[in-house]
Design a protein around this motif. Structure first.
Motif, short mmCIF file in Angstrom:
data_model
loop_
_atom_site.label_atom_id
_atom_site.label_comp_id
_atom_site.label_asym_id
_atom_site.label_seq_id
_atom_site.Cartn_x
_atom_site.Cartn_y
_atom_site.Cartn_z
N GLY A 103 14.32 63.78 62.85
CA GLY A 103 14.48 63.50 61.38
C GLY A 103 15.30 63.87 60.87
O GLY A 103 15.32 63.80 59.36
N LEU A 104 16.72 64.18 61.45
CA LEU A 104 17.65 64.42 60.57
C LEU A 104 18.48 63.39 60.14
O LEU A 104 18.43 62.57 60.66
N LYS A 105 18.94 63.71 59.05
CA LYS A 105 19.85 62.47 58.45
C LYS A 105 21.40 62.74 58.92
O LYS A 105 21.75 64.04 59.29
N ILE A 106 22.10 61.78 58.93
CA ILE A 106 23.64 61.70 59.55
C ILE A 106 24.53 61.29 58.43
O ILE A 106 24.74 60.31 58.20
N GLY A 107 25.18 62.38 57.74
CA GLY A 107 26.15 62.22 56.65
C GLY A 107 27.49 62.28 57.52
O GLY A 107 27.47 62.65 58.63
N SER A 108 28.53 61.97 56.71
CA SER A 108 29.59 61.92 57.35
C SER A 108 30.88 61.91 56.44
O SER A 108 30.74 61.59 55.17
N CYS A 109 31.97 62.74 56.70
CA CYS A 109 33.25 62.59 55.86
C CYS A 109 34.40 62.77 56.64
O CYS A 109 34.28 63.12 57.70
N SER A 110 35.69 62.61 56.15
CA SER A 110 36.89 62.54 56.92
C SER A 110 38.18 62.86 55.84
O SER A 110 38.03 62.61 54.80
N GLY A 111 39.27 63.22 56.60
CA GLY A 111 40.50 63.12 55.76
C GLY A 111 40.96 61.86 55.56
O GLY A 111 42.06 61.92 54.99
N TYR A 112 40.63 60.77 56.16
CA TYR A 112 41.02 59.51 55.92
C TYR A 112 40.63 58.94 54.46
O TYR A 112 39.67 59.20 54.11
N PRO A 113 41.77 58.20 53.99
CA PRO A 113 41.09 57.73 52.48
C PRO A 113 40.39 56.42 53.01
O PRO A 113 40.04 55.89 54.08
N ALA A 114 39.71 55.78 51.91
CA ALA A 114 38.67 54.78 52.01
C ALA A 114 39.38 53.71 52.64
O ALA A 114 38.51 53.16 53.72
N VAL A 115 40.49 53.25 52.74
CA VAL A 115 41.09 51.96 53.22
C VAL A 115 40.89 51.99 54.80
O VAL A 115 40.96 51.15 55.75
#
Length: 275
Positions: free
Chosen positions: A122-134
């Motif tokens: 039941g866990l949601k999977i978020g994410s983030c990165s040091g990369y810019p959006a492009v």
């Protein structure tokens, strides 16, 4: 209304390179070396790995502030690198990164199955990165082709301040509809990424072997003997010590037992800010 501690984990916020894709985190490091080389400034892979986890402009600025690299730049251009020079290197870095990101887009072995196991809980999977959006747009598409789709993605230039600020992790909390930051777990292979999670009030899990800290391919990692690997773990644990991760594990595949332990601690009334 009264405040009640969360009883269990609601979401995992995952980094990308070195966490879910690109074992050893080679895509960004190699391109830093190539971008500086186009300005006739030599930067080693080891130097390029140093500020990993930060936004890419800030990463380049931090590299340029290192005495050795600054001296090499001054030898080539007759001055220390300014912010305008950093932007020029960044502007060369970006198309190189977009062009070559596919070379290091493979999912980390076992990651897809592990994420599937987390979803069944039941866990949601978020994410983030040091990369810019492009760049993230291409990373996300390549991952989708390999079967991985996060519930939400936040690039470093989609918030006012990237890592080690908490903005990207908190943007995931908002987008995923999470009721309490203490029910979130931030997983990352870099110190800025762990600091991001800590400052967001989350549980934090540092990855020791799959990412920037060890800096090896999956094959090289598997070929290490037990004594050598134990020594590297000691070194990397020391590297992460100041950022105070709640847990240190080898790869994402070791995460499910950690989630179970966090659920136990939450049920007992323990909060991430208290440890």
């Amino acid at each position: 209304m009264n405040y009640n501690n969360p009883a269990r984990t609601q979401a995992v916020i995952l980094d990308w390179a070195g966490t879910v894709v690109d074992f050893g985190s080679f895509a960004p490091t190699q391109i830093f070396v190539e971008a500086f080389a186009e300005f006739d400034v030599q930067v080693s892979i080891e130097e390029a790995r140093g500020p990993m986890g930060m936004g890419k402009w800030e990463h380049i600025r931090t590299l340029c502030d290192q005495p050795g690299i600054s001296a090499r730049y001054a030898q080539a251009f007759g001055r220390a690198p300014t912010d305008e020079d950093v932007t020029a290197i960044y502007d060369r870095f970006m198309p190189l990164q977009i062009e070559k990101i596919a070379r290091h887009s493979a999912l980390i072995p076992g990651a897809l199955e592990t994420i599937g196991q987390l979803r069944t809980q039941g866990l949601k999977i978020g994410s983030c990165s040091g990369y810019p959006a492009v760049v993230m747009a291409k990373v996300v598409e390549l991952a989708r082709q390999n079967g991985y789709v996060a519930d939400h993605v936040v690039a470093t230039d989609e918030v006012p301040n990237g890592r080690p600020y908490p903005a990207q992790a908190l943007a995931n909390v908002i987008a995923l509809g999470i009721s309490d930051v203490a029910s979130c777990v931030k997983v990352d292979d870099t110190v800025p990424g762990i600091l991001e999670g800590r400052r967001a009030g989350m549980w934090t899990v540092a990855l020791v072997c799959s990412g920037n800290a060890l800096g090896l391919t999956h094959e090289e990692y598997q070929a290490m003997d037990a004594q050598q690997l134990a020594g590297e773990r000691v070194r990397i644990h020391g590297m992460f010590a100041g950022s105070r991760p709640h847990y240190l594990i080898d790869t994402l595949n070791d995460l499910p037992p950690v989630i179970a332990d966090i659920d136990r601690r939450l049920a007992a009334g323990e909060m991430p800010q208290g440890s």
